[in-house]
Scaffold this motif. Structure first.
Motif, PDB file in Angstrom:
ATOM      1  N   UNK A 105       0.826  -1.211   0.000  1.00  0.00           N
ATOM      2  CA  UNK A 105       0.000   0.000   0.000  1.00  0.00           C
ATOM      3  C   UNK A 105       0.856   1.255   0.000  1.00  0.00           C
ATOM      4  N   UNK A 106       2.094   1.155   0.487  1.00  0.00           N
ATOM      5  CA  UNK A 106       3.004   2.289   0.485  1.00  0.00           C
ATOM      6  C   UNK A 106       3.772   2.431  -0.815  1.00  0.00           C
ATOM      7  N   UNK A 107       3.511   1.536  -1.800  1.00  0.00           N
ATOM      8  CA  UNK A 107       4.163   1.639  -3.094  1.00  0.00           C
ATOM      9  C   UNK A 107       5.514   0.954  -3.176  1.00  0.00           C
ATOM     10  N   UNK A 108       5.830   0.080  -2.239  1.00  0.00           N
ATOM     11  CA  UNK A 108       7.117  -0.623  -2.244  1.00  0.00           C
ATOM     12  C   UNK A 108       6.985  -1.909  -3.049  1.00  0.00           C
ATOM     13  N   UNK A 109       7.880  -2.109  -4.037  1.00  0.00           N
ATOM     14  CA  UNK A 109       7.839  -3.264  -4.936  1.00  0.00           C
ATOM     15  C   UNK A 109       8.780  -4.355  -4.427  1.00  0.00           C
ATOM     16  N   UNK A 110       8.314  -5.583  -4.488  1.00  0.00           N
ATOM     17  CA  UNK A 110       9.148  -6.732  -4.117  1.00  0.00           C
ATOM     18  C   UNK A 110       8.735  -7.922  -4.975  1.00  0.00           C
ATOM     19  N   UNK A 111       9.521  -8.982  -4.938  1.00  0.00           N
ATOM     20  CA  UNK A 111       9.192 -10.196  -5.702  1.00  0.00           C
ATOM     21  C   UNK A 111       8.129 -10.992  -4.955  1.00  0.00           C
ATOM     22  N   UNK A 112       7.057 -11.346  -5.638  1.00  0.00           N
ATOM     23  CA  UNK A 112       5.982 -12.137  -5.026  1.00  0.00           C
ATOM     24  C   UNK A 112       6.372 -13.609  -5.087  1.00  0.00           C
ATOM     25  N   UNK A 113       7.000 -14.093  -4.020  1.00  0.00           N
ATOM     26  CA  UNK A 113       7.510 -15.469  -4.000  1.00  0.00           C
ATOM     27  C   UNK A 113       6.395 -16.499  -3.977  1.00  0.00           C
ATOM     28  N   UNK A 122      14.337 -22.057  -5.887  1.00  0.00           N
ATOM     29  CA  UNK A 122      15.706 -22.551  -5.690  1.00  0.00           C
ATOM     30  C   UNK A 122      16.704 -21.615  -6.366  1.00  0.00           C
ATOM     31  N   UNK A 123      16.352 -21.185  -7.617  1.00  0.00           N
ATOM     32  CA  UNK A 123      17.239 -20.291  -8.358  1.00  0.00           C
ATOM     33  C   UNK A 123      17.360 -18.939  -7.648  1.00  0.00           C
ATOM     34  N   UNK A 124      16.266 -18.476  -7.036  1.00  0.00           N
ATOM     35  CA  UNK A 124      16.293 -17.195  -6.337  1.00  0.00           C
ATOM     36  C   UNK A 124      17.254 -17.241  -5.157  1.00  0.00           C
ATOM     37  N   UNK A 125      17.445 -18.420  -4.577  1.00  0.00           N
ATOM     38  CA  UNK A 125      18.336 -18.546  -3.432  1.00  0.00           C
ATOM     39  C   UNK A 125      19.765 -18.895  -3.826  1.00  0.00           C
ATOM     40  N   UNK A 126      19.957 -19.537  -5.018  1.00  0.00           N
ATOM     41  CA  UNK A 126      21.300 -20.074  -5.322  1.00  0.00           C
ATOM     42  C   UNK A 126      21.882 -19.595  -6.654  1.00  0.00           C
ATOM     43  N   UNK A 129      22.787 -15.165 -11.327  1.00  0.00           N
ATOM     44  CA  UNK A 129      22.230 -14.514 -12.519  1.00  0.00           C
ATOM     45  C   UNK A 129      20.729 -14.301 -12.392  1.00  0.00           C
ATOM     46  N   UNK A 130      20.039 -15.303 -11.823  1.00  0.00           N
ATOM     47  CA  UNK A 130      18.587 -15.177 -11.653  1.00  0.00           C
ATOM     48  C   UNK A 130      18.267 -14.107 -10.604  1.00  0.00           C
ATOM     49  N   UNK A 131      19.067 -14.096  -9.555  1.00  0.00           N
ATOM     50  CA  UNK A 131      18.885 -13.078  -8.518  1.00  0.00           C
ATOM     51  C   UNK A 131      19.054 -11.665  -9.100  1.00  0.00           C
ATOM     52  N   UNK A 132      20.077 -11.520  -9.997  1.00  0.00           N
ATOM     53  CA  UNK A 132      20.327 -10.220 -10.603  1.00  0.00           C
ATOM     54  C   UNK A 132      19.176  -9.793 -11.505  1.00  0.00           C
ATOM     55  N   UNK A 133      18.607 -10.751 -12.274  1.00  0.00           N
ATOM     56  CA  UNK A 133      17.497 -10.421 -13.172  1.00  0.00           C
ATOM     57  C   UNK A 133      16.250 -10.028 -12.382  1.00  0.00           C
ATOM     58  N   UNK A 134      16.005 -10.719 -11.261  1.00  0.00           N
ATOM     59  CA  UNK A 134      14.859 -10.365 -10.410  1.00  0.00           C
ATOM     60  C   UNK A 134      15.062  -8.981  -9.791  1.00  0.00           C
ATOM     61  N   UNK A 135      16.309  -8.714  -9.353  1.00  0.00           N
ATOM     62  CA  UNK A 135      16.616  -7.410  -8.771  1.00  0.00           C
ATOM     63  C   UNK A 135      16.415  -6.273  -9.764  1.00  0.00           C
ATOM     64  N   UNK A 136      16.825  -6.489 -11.030  1.00  0.00           N
ATOM     65  CA  UNK A 136      16.632  -5.469 -12.057  1.00  0.00           C
ATOM     66  C   UNK A 136      15.148  -5.218 -12.327  1.00  0.00           C
TER      67      UNK A 136
END
Length: 434
Positions: A105-113, A122-126, A129-136
């Motif tokens: 509600x405050x406009x903060x974006x995050x990954x909906x796990x 598993x890729x998000x934790x290990x 490259x996948x972590x970097x793409x999600x972060x971007x």
């Protein structure tokens, strides 16, 4: 996101309704008040004066309609702008959610796990490259939402600026100081442009401008205090009944050039009396004034040389007396006048030595005499004298002369530097020949 924006259009309808009511009052006032000065039953000076005042009020009814319609237009434009930006925010949030993001509600974006499969978790934790793409992806959606929120805040500031400016009476010739704005308009962007122009003190052509305006009134009151033996104040008192006052001043500077001006106007009645003593001398004065007065002055300075002029006028009655004796000089003066007077003054300054001449024409009985000699708070030595007399038609003349030791020394130093540079340059030329 939850504000009921329809309140803006509802308010706009009420402002339009207010404009219609002012129109009804304009018609009634024109018929029942202004109209009585146009008939054959009332004529002469009193009718002329009344007609002038009635016309001022009539124009205020007209200006009120313009202002009310402008406010209504601004509110509708604000509703359109706010609605469009909020739709963009809602659409962007929906697209982000579809892309696997969660938006608070405050406009903060995050990954909906909760929407990730087992392999993606598993890729998000290990997987770096996948972590970097999600972060971007998170950063990209966050930047777009932040941009729209910033746009909404900027639009809100523009609306506030417009609603503040739309009610300012900018016409000093409409007979009022704080009346309705007969030049109001309903364009938010235009008011924003006005604010930007005022904020830009340095103009494209290199001139730097500064200025301010002030208005006040009607107002009435009085004050009195003293004695204060510690400061040497015997006491002071003042009383006033102001119809209104206004002042404006500004300047333009560019290199050695400086142009400045100031204008003031006052209508009402005021009086004051004060006295003080100290080891440096004694001072006392008393004055009373009733009527209207105004002045305008300006000057042009180029380096150490400057010229100035001033014009002023007064209609009413005035009386004052003052006396001052100190180690730095003497002042004695007094004045009594009733009627109308106007005049001006002209002066010039060259390197700290200045002289000026004043002249006034008087229509009414009065007398005045003043003499000043001494050093002021800025260390400038001044000599001023004036005398005026008017049995019925007459006037006043005056002369002043002053010397600013600091400015004279500074100018002399600049002149010496200039001569030194000239001699040096001449010497270098002779050396080049050999």
């Amino acid at each position: 996101m939850t504000t009921d924006l329809s309140a803006l259009t509802t308010a706009a309808k009420r402002w339009d309704g207010m404009a219609k009511e002012f129109h009804k009052q304009e018609i009634a006032y024109k018929r029942d008040v202004c109209g009585i000065t146009l008939g054959s039953g009332w004529s002469g000076l009193s009718a002329d004066v009344a007609s002038g005042r009635f016309n001022v009020t009539l124009k205020q009814f007209q200006a009120a309609q313009v202002e009310a319609k402008a406010v209504a237009s601004l509110l509708r434009e604000a509703h359109t702008d706010f609605t469009n930006i909020r739709k963009k925010l809602e659409s962007t949030r929906a697209d982000a959610v579809k892309a696997g993001m969660a938006v608070s509600e405050g406009g903060v974006v995050s990954c909906d796990t909760t929407k990730l499969g087992e392999g993606e978790r598993t890729a998000l934790h290990h997987d770096p490259d996948y972590q970097q793409s999600v972060g971007k992806a998170i950063a990209s959606w966050q930047a777009e939402i932040d941009r729209l929120v910033k746009e909404m805040c900027h639009t809100d500031s523009e609306v506030e600026n417009a609603l503040t400016r739309v009610v300012i009476d900018s016409d000093v010739s409409d007979g009022t100081l704080n009346g309705f704005n007969g030049h109001a308009h309903g364009d938010i962007k235009t008011y924003e442009d006005e604010a930007k122009r005022e904020a830009a003190q340095t103009k494209p052509d290199g001139w730097k401008s500064e200025g301010k305006t002030e208005t006040s009134g009607p107002d009435a009151g009085w004050s009195a205090k003293g004695p204060d033996w510690g400061s040497g104040k015997l006491g002071e008192a003042e009383a006033h009944a102001d119809l209104g006052s206004a002042s404006a001043e500004g300047s333009l500077t560019r290199g050695p050039w400086k142009l400045d001006g100031k204008a003031e106007a006052y209508a009402g009645a005021k009086g004051s009396v004060d006295g003080s003593f100290s080891k440096d001398g004694i001072d006392g004065s008393a004055s009373v004034f009733a009527g209207g007065e105004g002045s305008a002055e300006g000057g042009v300075n180029v380096g150490p040389v400057g010229v100035s002029g001033k014009a002023e006028g007064m209609v009413g009655g005035k009386a004052d007396a003052n006396l001052g004796v100190s180690k730095d000089g003497l002042h004695v003066g007094g004045e009594a006048f009733a009627g109308a007077k106007g005049g001006g003054e002209f002066g010039a300054d060259v390197g700290g030595v200045s002289a000026g001449f004043t002249a006034e024409g008087w229509a009414g009985p009065g007398a005045e005499a003043n003499f000043d000699y001494g050093k002021n708070a800025q260390g400038v030595w001044e000599w001023k004298t004036s005398v005026g007399l008017s049995p019925a038609l007459g006037g006043e003349v005056g002369f002043d002369f002053s010397v600013d030791p600091k400015k004279v020394a500074h100018t002399a130093g600049d002149l010496a530097d200039a001569v030194g540079h000239g001699v040096s340059s001449f010497g270098q030329a002779i050396s080049s020949v050999f």
